[in-house]
Design an enzyme around this catalytic site. Structure first.
Site, mmCIF file in Angstrom:
data_model
loop_
_atom_site.group_PDB
_atom_site.id
_atom_site.type_symbol
_atom_site.label_atom_id
_atom_site.label_comp_id
_atom_site.label_asym_id
_atom_site.label_seq_id
_atom_site.Cartn_x
_atom_site.Cartn_y
_atom_site.Cartn_z
ATOM 1 N N CYS A 35 21.671 10.355 -130.353
ATOM 2 C CA CYS A 35 21.906 9.210 -131.223
ATOM 3 C C CYS A 35 20.732 9.072 -132.193
ATOM 4 O O CYS A 35 19.613 9.482 -131.879
ATOM 5 C CB CYS A 35 22.024 7.963 -130.335
ATOM 6 S SG CYS A 35 22.170 6.392 -131.204
ATOM 7 N N GLY A 36 20.975 8.482 -133.325
ATOM 8 C CA GLY A 36 19.887 8.223 -134.264
ATOM 9 C C GLY A 36 18.814 7.316 -133.681
ATOM 10 O O GLY A 36 17.666 7.328 -134.131
#
Length: 158
Positions: A35-36
């Site tokens: 995930c970012g």
């Protein structure tokens, strides 16, 4: 009712009661490896290291519900967290955090600490719930809020 009423399976497969964390300030986070926001693992580990001796714990709960960003097995997740971010705080087995199959802990947290405009549903990875020493959810922080930005709230509860 409190978070201590719930049980969860650790990343190693052992069923534990959250009573094990009674009397501690907790930051409960739904996590993901792809995930970012994944670099927040580093900040979460720093918080844990800084405050653990004062009765604080971070509890990480991997979830694959948001964009399939936690596809790995428990072994892969544990290895990733350890090798890439030096995580030593407790990581639990992968869970659903919303919907019909949501883990009861996250149903409770979502109800007790709603998000923006009273929204109960968790919107994304790295939603953070701050819980006081009595097991009561105090606040919810969106994914965009960095762990270090809630230090003051943690310190107030310690």
């Amino acid at each position: 009712m409190s978070v201590y009423e719930f049980k969860a399976r650790t990343i190693k497969g052992k069923e534990v009661s959250l009573h094990d964390y009674e009397g501690k300030v907790l930051l409960i986070v739904n996590t993901a490896s792809k995930c970012g926001f994944t670099p927040q693992y580093e900040d979460l580990q720093e918080l844990y290291a800084e405050y653990e001796g004062r009765g604080f714990a971070v509890l990480g709960f991997p979830s694959n519900q948001f964009g399939g960003q936690e596809p790995g097995t428990e072994e892969q997740i544990e290895s990733f967290c350890s090798l890439n971010y030096g995580v030593t705080f407790p990581i639990f087995a992968k869970v659903d955090v919303k919907g019909d199959k949501a883990h009861p802990l996250f149903e409770y947290l979502s109800k007790e600490a709603p998000g923006i405009l009273g929204s109960k549903s968790i919107k994304w990875n790295f939603t953070k719930f701050l819980v006081d020493r009595n097991g009561k959810p105090i606040a919810r922080y969106a994914s965009t809020i960095k762990p270090n930005d809630i230090k003051k709230d943690i310190e107030k509860l310690l």
